[in-house]
Scaffold this motif. Sequence first.
Motif, PDB file in Angstrom:
ATOM      1  N   TYR A  10      -1.682   0.782   1.089  1.00  0.00           N
ATOM      2  CA  TYR A  10      -3.330   0.454   0.870  1.00  0.00           C
ATOM      3  C   TYR A  10      -3.931   0.195   2.191  1.00  0.00           C
ATOM      4  N   PHE A  11      -4.855   0.943   2.523  1.00  0.00           N
ATOM      5  CA  PHE A  11      -5.870   0.515   3.614  1.00  0.00           C
ATOM      6  C   PHE A  11      -7.170   0.419   3.291  1.00  0.00           C
ATOM      7  N   LEU A  20      -9.603  -7.603  -3.260  1.00  0.00           N
ATOM      8  CA  LEU A  20      -8.211  -7.624  -2.544  1.00  0.00           C
ATOM      9  C   LEU A  20      -7.374  -8.573  -2.744  1.00  0.00           C
ATOM     10  N   PHE A  21      -5.913  -8.282  -3.029  1.00  0.00           N
ATOM     11  CA  PHE A  21      -4.811  -9.109  -3.625  1.00  0.00           C
ATOM     12  C   PHE A  21      -3.584  -8.616  -2.767  1.00  0.00           C
ATOM     13  N   PRO A  22      -2.903  -9.577  -2.317  1.00  0.00           N
ATOM     14  CA  PRO A  22      -1.469  -9.285  -1.847  1.00  0.00           C
ATOM     15  C   PRO A  22      -0.716  -8.651  -2.875  1.00  0.00           C
ATOM     16  N   PHE A  47      -5.347  -4.593   6.016  1.00  0.00           N
ATOM     17  CA  PHE A  47      -5.835  -4.737   6.953  1.00  0.00           C
ATOM     18  C   PHE A  47      -5.686  -4.135   8.337  1.00  0.00           C
ATOM     19  N   GLY A  48      -4.674  -3.243   8.046  1.00  0.00           N
ATOM     20  CA  GLY A  48      -4.212  -2.467   9.244  1.00  0.00           C
ATOM     21  C   GLY A  48      -4.456  -1.043   9.357  1.00  0.00           C
ATOM     22  N   THR A  49      -3.754  -0.360  10.009  1.00  0.00           N
ATOM     23  CA  THR A  49      -3.930   1.236  10.350  1.00  0.00           C
ATOM     24  C   THR A  49      -2.279   1.837  10.143  1.00  0.00           C
ATOM     25  N   ARG A 187      -7.371 -13.410   6.357  1.00  0.00           N
ATOM     26  CA  ARG A 187      -7.922 -12.310   6.087  1.00  0.00           C
ATOM     27  C   ARG A 187      -8.436 -11.992   4.479  1.00  0.00           C
ATOM     28  N   TYR A 188      -7.278 -12.419   3.643  1.00  0.00           N
ATOM     29  CA  TYR A 188      -7.511 -12.103   2.158  1.00  0.00           C
ATOM     30  C   TYR A 188      -8.810 -13.308   1.989  1.00  0.00           C
TER      31      TYR A 188
END
Length: 431
Positions: A10-11, A20-22, A47-49, A187-188
């Motif tokens: 998920y991006f 947003l949840f882990p 939170f990445g690419t 970040r979360y």
Amino acid sequence: MFRVALVYPYFRTRSQTEMLFPPLGLASLTSQLRRRHIDTKIFDCTFGTLSQLRLDLLAYQPDIVGVHIMVTLSSNAERVARMVRSDLPNCALVAGGPLPTLYPERFSRSFDLVFRGEADLSFPRFCADLSQAVGPSANISQLPLQGYAGLFIDRDGTRVRNPTVHHTEAELADFPPPDRREFDHARYQQAWEQADGSKTTSILTTLGCPFSCDFCSRPVFGSIFRRRNLDQVFEEIDQICSLGYDSLWIADDNFTLDHRHLMEFCQRITARNLRWSCLSRVTGLDRATTGLMKESGCRRVYLGLETGSQATLQLMNKKATVDEGVQAVDLFHQTGIEVAAFLIVGYPGETVASIEETFRFALSLPLDQVSFNVPFPLPGSPLYDRVSGLDRDKDWEEENEATFVYDTEFDPAWLRGRIQQTLRAFSEKRR
């Protein structure tokens, strides 16, 4: 050293409705794998690419890459699979999650194998056995393939179709808590603070849903309702607090279904001074229950009201009435708990009049938040089998997108316009 990489593809979309949840499923698998002393790392892409994921996987050099796939993640998952095939050709590719559980054949084209359903025990055992196998890591044929619950393989002449399992409450009681150490909690928490001032993360206290709504699919946890041991739940909550969170999203499909479980949870969480939110059915509630929920820190409930039309509720096989929905909203509102409602418009078989009835219904209620969606036929649901012209490969590009993925009798542009008009009217009413 034998290594397992677990990827959550998920991006972040930055949708207005994002929550947003882990990924708890991967955290639970990580706990089981580490219990077996298997080197495991979660690659959470929130939170990445994709390019960063590629560099991280190349640095880690895993022997197995497991990818969690939901309907809205299937395109991303296929991109990850192609990348792993190209850059890590000797790695075993594994698909898991709701969509591969329903359609394992589809993912057999891109992945070496699929684990369907609740694979908390079978997938770690497979990884442990593969780590001890003689020969290259991808030489799966040496293993006792018929012994891994939920395993599906249809590649290179190997065909395995093992039945899925649902773990009993006794088995669940032996599970270690999800291992959350891999996630970027700062970040979360920052994302949640910007959204509503809280630091919220998710937890599950029950699994399974005994109801059969027409639009719903329960591929992983199924229809068997099971409770987790509350001692373990509160051990997990204490760990969550130690990570800096101050609010819980209870992700159970039916958190308020079992009255005794709900009451004990409320009594025990009161001392921890945490805020929490949950999903709730509209039935089986009373003022004593909602009062205890409020006193224990419940700040918001999310109700699947779905529609303001009783005829449409019957089409949906919802097993609730419009009046019960109104009573539930009023009950929570009078108790001082915020109420959010999910509503569906454009359901196959309903009318323009019933759609307008739903818009009026939403504006008549003392709601704090409302969302309107068009039907998204989930694989495995009766609705999925009933609609025509379905594009089975189409994803919504962002959360709660009002886009039809099948042939509909309604004008999508008109419906999106009416949704926006009603949301503006709702905002004006709230002001």
